[in-house]
Design a protein around this motif. Sequence first.
Motif, PDB file in Angstrom:
ATOM      1  N   LEU A  21       1.018  -1.148  -0.261  1.00 51.62           N
ATOM      2  CA  LEU A  21      -0.308   0.081   0.030  1.00 51.62           C
ATOM      3  C   LEU A  21       0.701   1.197   0.542  1.00 51.62           C
ATOM      4  N   VAL A  22       0.182   2.404  -0.515  1.00 53.25           N
ATOM      5  CA  VAL A  22       0.856   3.473  -1.294  1.00 53.25           C
ATOM      6  C   VAL A  22       0.235   4.594  -0.739  1.00 53.25           C
ATOM      7  N   ALA A  23       0.538   5.422   0.438  1.00 51.32           N
ATOM      8  CA  ALA A  23      -0.258   6.766  -0.033  1.00 51.32           C
ATOM      9  C   ALA A  23       0.673   8.256  -0.318  1.00 51.32           C
ATOM     10  N   LEU A  24      -0.640   8.553  -1.254  1.00 50.55           N
ATOM     11  CA  LEU A  24      -0.220   9.544  -1.106  1.00 50.55           C
ATOM     12  C   LEU A  24      -0.547  10.953  -0.974  1.00 50.55           C
ATOM     13  N   VAL A  25      -0.001  11.374   0.129  1.00 53.69           N
ATOM     14  CA  VAL A  25      -0.082  13.116   0.578  1.00 53.69           C
ATOM     15  C   VAL A  25       0.460  14.628   0.768  1.00 53.69           C
ATOM     16  N   GLY A  26      -0.388  15.580   0.773  1.00 45.70           N
ATOM     17  CA  GLY A  26       0.405  16.529   0.301  1.00 45.70           C
ATOM     18  C   GLY A  26      -0.691  17.931   1.083  1.00 45.70           C
TER      19      GLY A  26
END
Length: 324
Positions: A21-26
Amino acid sequence: LMAELEISPSSPEDGDYRSGLVALVGRPNAGKSTLLNAIIGDKVAIVSDKPQTTRNRIIGILTEERGQAVFFDLPGVHKPLHKMNTRMMQEVRSALEEVDVVVHLVDSSAPWGGGEEYLFGLLESIRPKVVCVLTKIDLLRAKTDLLPLMERYVERRPETSVIPISAIHGDGLDDLLGELFSGLPVGPSFYPTDLTTTQTERFFVAEVVREKLLERTRDELPYTTGVITDLFDESGRVLHLEAVIYVERKSQKGIVIGKGGRMIRDVGQAAREELERLLGTKIYLGLRVKVHPRWRDDPRVLREMEPGTADLSGSLAELPETEE
């Protein structure tokens, strides 16, 4: 293509096959949804230059020879002022505890601000590996403009890889994927290999309508408009869709409808054309506008706007239309 599925791992053929699982956060408008669509090679998230476009956890699934990466496109990190925004930030914090890799997106074309400092604090003590991605490098006058930003990031997180990208042009995506797969654990796929997202078609319809509305309305409206799909009828030769656009004030209803109904016709036509292309079928799309001054604090409305809600038909149709 779009369905709610229970995770059912399949057996990898290669011992080096990785899955995770990969989270894209910004910060808001950092380019998370544009990056997700570029990685997946398909439109799984709506895109807008308006902040807070992403309000839920949107899942995109990439399967290739190296393995399967399940991406979480998360809401932009901001100070919550309503129940809707509080739920958005809870979604971000929850995802950071679940994933194997976190991608911290930094808009290279925007000034460094307090929001970026807040994100560093948010990521300071998390378990997953963090990768920094400097987005929108195509908007810079010269690539040398990246150096001060890269140095500033490395000063704060010396152990973090920093990868400049342009999702629009595809620059840096191969480097990013190599870094991400190296951080995923060895293991089987979570989802069937031909799946690119788990969101339902019903939710996606509402999102596309909202995207077309965001493209055509003034800056204050994105925060105060929401969309639900009230009818999804596949029984006829044409897919029959009905969607409700929620606004908070009567004046906003007038803006969405437009003079002589022009605005809502334009939104409906653009949404219908895109949905026909994406879903591969002829569509009838009806749009209505309702005034609900507190819809962003109404748990019933917020539940119906979540991805994967099984059946919305009739559940919101009985909500009274209230005006300030």
